[in-house]
Each structure stands twice: as C-alpha cells, then as structure tokens.
Motif scaffolding. Sequence first.
Motif, PDB file in Angstrom:
ATOM      1  N   THR A 283       0.826  -1.217   0.000  1.00 16.19           N
ATOM      2  CA  THR A 283       0.000   0.000   0.000  1.00 16.19           C
ATOM      3  C   THR A 283       0.860   1.268   0.000  1.00 16.19           C
ATOM      4  OG1 THR A 283      -1.799  -1.165   1.102  1.00 16.19           O
ATOM      5  CG2 THR A 283      -1.812   1.248   1.221  1.00 16.19           C
ATOM      6  N   PRO A 284       1.811   1.468   0.934  1.00 15.92           N
ATOM      7  CA  PRO A 284       2.624   2.692   0.882  1.00 15.92           C
ATOM      8  C   PRO A 284       3.538   2.754  -0.343  1.00 15.92           C
ATOM      9  CG  PRO A 284       3.425   1.229   2.592  1.00 15.92           C
ATOM     10  CD  PRO A 284       2.113   0.677   2.120  1.00 15.92           C
ATOM     11  N   ILE A 285       4.002   1.620  -0.852  1.00 14.01           N
ATOM     12  CA  ILE A 285       4.839   1.660  -2.051  1.00 14.01           C
ATOM     13  C   ILE A 285       4.024   2.162  -3.234  1.00 14.01           C
ATOM     14  CG2 ILE A 285       6.049   0.209  -3.723  1.00 14.01           C
ATOM     15  CD1 ILE A 285       7.034  -1.491  -1.416  1.00 14.01           C
ATOM     16  N   THR A 286       2.803   1.668  -3.348  1.00 15.54           N
ATOM     17  CA  THR A 286       1.925   2.126  -4.443  1.00 15.54           C
ATOM     18  C   THR A 286       1.620   3.615  -4.288  1.00 15.54           C
ATOM     19  OG1 THR A 286       0.934  -0.079  -4.582  1.00 15.54           O
ATOM     20  CG2 THR A 286      -0.290   1.737  -5.609  1.00 15.54           C
ATOM     21  N   ARG A 287       1.377   4.055  -3.034  1.00 12.17           N
ATOM     22  CA  ARG A 287       1.084   5.467  -2.788  1.00 12.17           C
ATOM     23  C   ARG A 287       2.291   6.348  -3.129  1.00 12.17           C
ATOM     24  NH1 ARG A 287      -1.241   4.790   1.759  1.00 12.17           N
ATOM     25  NH2 ARG A 287       0.608   5.057   3.090  1.00 12.17           N
ATOM     26  N   LEU A 288       3.477   5.892  -2.764  1.00 14.19           N
ATOM     27  CA  LEU A 288       4.689   6.656  -3.083  1.00 14.19           C
ATOM     28  C   LEU A 288       4.918   6.728  -4.597  1.00 14.19           C
ATOM     29  CD1 LEU A 288       7.179   5.401  -0.355  1.00 14.19           C
ATOM     30  CD2 LEU A 288       6.229   7.695  -0.577  1.00 14.19           C
ATOM     31  N   ARG A 289       4.609   5.607  -5.296  1.00 17.00           N
ATOM     32  CA  ARG A 289       4.809   5.614  -6.741  1.00 17.00           C
ATOM     33  C   ARG A 289       3.860   6.621  -7.417  1.00 17.00           C
ATOM     34  NH1 ARG A 289       7.671   2.217  -9.617  1.00 17.00           N
ATOM     35  NH2 ARG A 289       7.807   0.704  -7.910  1.00 17.00           N
ATOM     36  N   VAL A 300      14.707  13.927 -10.548  1.00 21.78           N
ATOM     37  CA  VAL A 300      14.312  13.495  -9.204  1.00 21.78           C
ATOM     38  C   VAL A 300      13.307  12.358  -9.290  1.00 21.78           C
ATOM     39  CG1 VAL A 300      13.198  14.223  -7.047  1.00 21.78           C
ATOM     40  CG2 VAL A 300      14.785  15.768  -8.223  1.00 21.78           C
ATOM     41  N   GLN A 301      12.398  12.477 -10.260  1.00 23.45           N
ATOM     42  CA  GLN A 301      11.404  11.433 -10.453  1.00 23.45           C
ATOM     43  C   GLN A 301      12.067  10.100 -10.791  1.00 23.45           C
ATOM     44  OE1 GLN A 301       8.756  12.122 -13.752  1.00 23.45           O
ATOM     45  NE2 GLN A 301       7.129  10.846 -12.882  1.00 23.45           N
ATOM     46  N   ALA A 302      13.103  10.151 -11.661  1.00 21.57           N
ATOM     47  CA  ALA A 302      13.808   8.922 -12.032  1.00 21.57           C
ATOM     48  C   ALA A 302      14.533   8.318 -10.829  1.00 21.57           C
ATOM     49  CB  ALA A 302      14.798   9.219 -13.158  1.00 21.57           C
ATOM     50  N   LYS A 303      15.148   9.175 -10.001  1.00 23.13           N
ATOM     51  CA  LYS A 303      15.852   8.669  -8.809  1.00 23.13           C
ATOM     52  C   LYS A 303      14.879   7.993  -7.841  1.00 23.13           C
ATOM     53  CE  LYS A 303      19.640  12.044  -8.892  1.00 23.13           C
ATOM     54  NZ  LYS A 303      20.299  13.140  -8.170  1.00 23.13           N
ATOM     55  N   PHE A 304      13.744   8.670  -7.588  1.00 21.81           N
ATOM     56  CA  PHE A 304      12.750   8.057  -6.700  1.00 21.81           C
ATOM     57  C   PHE A 304      12.193   6.761  -7.304  1.00 21.81           C
ATOM     58  CE2 PHE A 304      12.414  12.224  -4.539  1.00 21.81           C
ATOM     59  CZ  PHE A 304      12.428  11.780  -3.227  1.00 21.81           C
ATOM     60  N   GLY A 305      12.031   6.753  -8.613  1.00 24.04           N
ATOM     61  CA  GLY A 305      11.520   5.549  -9.267  1.00 24.04           C
ATOM     62  C   GLY A 305      12.473   4.365  -9.104  1.00 24.04           C
ATOM     63  N   ASP A 307      14.648   3.940  -6.679  1.00 21.09           N
ATOM     64  CA  ASP A 307      14.610   3.502  -5.276  1.00 21.09           C
ATOM     65  C   ASP A 307      13.351   2.686  -4.982  1.00 21.09           C
ATOM     66  OD1 ASP A 307      16.984   4.766  -4.790  1.00 21.09           O
ATOM     67  OD2 ASP A 307      16.071   6.604  -3.992  1.00 21.09           O
ATOM     68  N   LEU A 308      12.233   3.116  -5.550  1.00 19.36           N
ATOM     69  CA  LEU A 308      11.001   2.365  -5.324  1.00 19.36           C
ATOM     70  C   LEU A 308      11.046   0.993  -6.010  1.00 19.36           C
ATOM     71  CD1 LEU A 308       8.322   5.197  -5.676  1.00 19.36           C
ATOM     72  CD2 LEU A 308       8.933   3.963  -3.607  1.00 19.36           C
ATOM     73  N   ASP A 309      11.641   0.954  -7.211  1.00 17.19           N
ATOM     74  CA  ASP A 309      11.776  -0.354  -7.883  1.00 17.19           C
ATOM     75  C   ASP A 309      12.625  -1.315  -7.049  1.00 17.19           C
ATOM     76  OD1 ASP A 309      10.236   0.498  -9.976  1.00 17.19           O
ATOM     77  OD2 ASP A 309      11.952   1.094 -11.229  1.00 17.19           O
ATOM     78  N   GLU A 310      13.723  -0.779  -6.499  1.00 17.01           N
ATOM     79  CA  GLU A 310      14.595  -1.642  -5.688  1.00 17.01           C
ATOM     80  C   GLU A 310      13.890  -2.084  -4.414  1.00 17.01           C
ATOM     81  OE1 GLU A 310      19.055  -1.580  -3.633  1.00 17.01           O
ATOM     82  OE2 GLU A 310      18.353   0.128  -4.850  1.00 17.01           O
ATOM     83  N   LEU A 311      13.150  -1.148  -3.793  1.00 14.92           N
ATOM     84  CA  LEU A 311      12.423  -1.503  -2.581  1.00 14.92           C
ATOM     85  C   LEU A 311      11.352  -2.546  -2.884  1.00 14.92           C
ATOM     86  CD1 LEU A 311      11.764  -1.032   0.395  1.00 14.92           C
ATOM     87  CD2 LEU A 311      10.285   0.879  -0.299  1.00 14.92           C
ATOM     88  N   GLU A 312      10.639  -2.379  -3.991  1.00 22.02           N
ATOM     89  CA  GLU A 312       9.604  -3.353  -4.356  1.00 22.02           C
ATOM     90  C   GLU A 312      10.212  -4.717  -4.663  1.00 22.02           C
ATOM     91  OE1 GLU A 312       5.669  -3.577  -7.242  1.00 22.02           O
ATOM     92  OE2 GLU A 312       7.209  -2.056  -7.568  1.00 22.02           O
ATOM     93  N   MET A 313      11.395  -4.710  -5.302  1.00 21.11           N
ATOM     94  CA  MET A 313      12.051  -5.975  -5.609  1.00 21.11           C
ATOM     95  C   MET A 313      12.461  -6.695  -4.319  1.00 21.11           C
ATOM     96  SD  MET A 313      15.490  -6.713  -7.829  1.00 21.11           S
ATOM     97  CE  MET A 313      16.532  -6.076  -6.516  1.00 21.11           C
ATOM     98  N   LEU A 314      12.974  -5.923  -3.337  1.00 22.33           N
ATOM     99  CA  LEU A 314      13.369  -6.532  -2.070  1.00 22.33           C
ATOM    100  C   LEU A 314      12.165  -7.114  -1.331  1.00 22.33           C
ATOM    101  CD1 LEU A 314      15.976  -3.922  -0.769  1.00 22.33           C
ATOM    102  CD2 LEU A 314      16.430  -6.196  -1.672  1.00 22.33           C
TER     103      LEU A 314
END
Length: 471
Positions: A283-289, A300-305, A307-314
């Motif tokens: 839920t928070p990962i989807t909200r952050l995306r 900045v959008q690419a950097k956050f993207g 980080d979110l991809d790596e977090l989702e993969m983990l």
Amino acid sequence: MPRSLLGRMLLLTLLVVLLAQGLSSLIWLSQLRASQREGLVASARSLAHSMSASVSYFRSLPLAYRPLVLDQLRSMGGTRFFVSLNDRPLDMQVLPSTPRKEAVIAAVDEVLRQRLGEMRISVEFVSPQDLRIFNSGLKLDELPRSWAHYALTLEPVEPPVLVTQIRLAEGEWLYIASLLPEPYTTLEDEGLPRQQVLFIGFTGFFLLLFIGLLVHWQSRPLKRLALAAREMSLGADVAPVVEGGGSEVEEVARAFNAMRERISRYLTERSQLFSAISHDLRTPITRLRLRVELLEDEQVQAKFGRDLDELEMLVKGALQCVKDTDIHENIEAIDLNQVLECLVEPYLASGRVTIRGHAEAAYPGKPLALRRCIGNLIDNALKYGERAHLRIIDGEDSFVLHVDDEGPGVPAQQLEQVFEPHFRLAGKQQGYGLGLGIARNIAHSHGGEVSLRNLREGGLRVTLSLPRYLD
C-alpha cells in the motif's frame, strides 16, 4: 557395533550372559575338580591299602608256595590286581606326569611306606601298549585273557596302568599292576559337562529372546515418535503422539507434543504476520509511486523511481522466499523421474539439457517443493552456465542429483555466500538472488543438502542429496 537399540541391547545382554556364565562355570568347574581330586586321592589310598595287604600276604607265604598261589590266582581270573614275581624290576616307558598322576603316585607311595616300612618301592603309570609283565618282556596282549585282561583292560578306553614294584628280598621283586576305579580310570581333567553347556545355551537363548521382545515393545513408542518428527520436519500436519511406554519414553512424547503445539502456533502466527506485512508494504509503495508521478523534476522522479523499484524488488523477494520455503503439502510418494522429465522437456530439443541415470524408487516428500527445488537448480545452471548436464545416482540410502553447467564457476571463497538471500556474483544481476537459498532450504526440510563444487574441467557442479528414510 549394531546401530539399532535392539541390536545393541542384545549384544550387551549376550556379553553379560557369557561373562556371568563363564565365571560361574569356572568357579563350579574348579570346585568340581577339587572334589574329584579329593575322591581320587581317597581311591588311591584305598587301592594302596589293598596292595599293602597283598604284599603282607605274599611275604607271609613260604618261598616255595608263592608261585603256586600266583598260578591259582591267574587261573581264577577276575582279580583286582595282576601280580607276578620277577628277579629284577621291569624297565618300561613311563607316561608323562600330570597333577592327577602325581597325586595318585604320592598317595600310594605314602600308604605303602607307612604299612610296609622301609622297602624299595617304585610306583609309576604306564600305557597299556608299553606294559611289560615278566622279566622276559611279555606284553599284555601276549598273555591269556584270563590272566590279566579282566583286571588291566577297559576296552576301548585303554586307561593308564598303575605299576607298583616292591623288593621283597634279594633277587625277588613283587610286581603289581592295577587300574584305578571308576570314575577316575582315565585320570583326565574333565571339562564342562554336556548338560552344563546345554544349560548355558538355553539360558542365553531365552534371556536374549525375552530381552529382544522387551526392547522391541519399549522401542515402538520411539519409532512412532521418530516417524512423527520426520513428518513434522517436512511440514505435514501431525497428530499428537500417543504418550505410552516407559516413564522416560512417555516424558519424551509429552515434550514432543508440547513442542509440536508451539511450532504449529508459531507457523500460523508467522503466516498471518507475513500476510499482514505484504498488505501493509504494498500500500505505501503504491502510494509513493503515485506521488512520484506528480513530481515535475524528471531527474528526481527517475531517482525516486529507481529507489522504489529496488524496494519493491526486495519486498517481493522476501515474500517469495517465505512463500517458496513454507510450502504446506502432504508427504506422498514422488516419481522423481517424472518430475525431472517435466522440468527438462522444454530444453531437450535444443540440447541445452542432458540427463543420465534414473531414480530406482519413489521418494517420500513434498511434490511441489521438490519440483521447485530441482527447477531452481536447473534454471540456475542454464542462466549462468548456458547448459545443464544432469546425472542421477540413486541408492538404498539416498537420492543424489548432480547438475553440472558450462559456466565460469564460482570463486572458492564465495561458494557458501551464494546461498545467502539477495547475494549475486559480480556482473550477475538477474533475478532476486534467492534460487539457491530456496533450493537449499527445501532440501534441508527433507533432511537433505545442496552443495557446490567447481569442476576441474570448468563449470560448476551443484549436488542435491536427499536421504531415503526408512519408516
């Protein structure tokens, strides 16, 4: 040493029985021989008294009557002694000395000297084959049977003959040959009687039989406990073990049931926890995306993207690891040949996978879990080594699968690190880095192991070993 409890108990019992029976038999045999020695000495003394009476009788006869009396005794037959008069002592081959023979000779010599006084006396044992009767050297077989055979033979035993020669006067020696009475005829030390040996054998047999039945009866709860522990280690839903047997076994079963209940409760709580974590993290990962999509700065959008991809993969990798290793399946007989055929069939036409050998018997385990374990090993070989060469070695004790690839291998210092979650070799960024770890966890849950070894000719060998447990 036998590996089973029954075998060890029977071996220990057998050793104890043999030791106890052996010691008791030795003590009994020593007492028996001591009592026999006392009886032998008493018989020898009695025989010596009879000899001394015969000697005294012959000494009382006039010289001219002595040969006549001897002739009458020989013609009568059946006398206890064979007696003759000689002009010199006969020289014969004496039998080797033994403690029993020495005791008899000493007892006879002592009694004769006490009863007859100071006389030249010779007491010795002679074999019937070497026995001489007269000065002419006649043997026992050369005499009429009525003369000596009834007194000096006990066919077919042929016991030693006690020969006593006493000097009556100058040029006159009284010759007395006799046998000891039963049961001391042979003068041999007797071993254990046959009845005693049979008694020891029957005692040991029945004792081992009863001990074996007792141990088998007491070990049944342990076998049930071992079977339940194995099924529980494979994730099966195990019913509580019946608490029976001895007090110690009953206590172990009670402790196992308590452990089973705590593990079952822990697994249920863990499943609920990971379900909650999966829901709460997504839920928070989807909200952050969604919020990242609203950013105006593309960098900045690419950097956050990223980080979110790596977090989702983990997160997905952790949840997949739990999902793949916590497979709740019933244990059933698995045809490993069929499992391997299904896994390698897509690659056989291209030649990327080869397989040698086959499983001899079905394996009791979790079908989906083992399929995923072997599939991960094959996928790993194809992913990093281009080709996979499978070899099956199946025996009575274990099932072994070698998966060889044609890749660069793994550095020796990192052979164990590759099993750690999310670990990838330099330059190998495919996947989550969980395949080998999941395969090893599944193998461990079946009591097996996954190991790595670099091949000398190049490539990596992954070995899956699964023991075949006997219920």
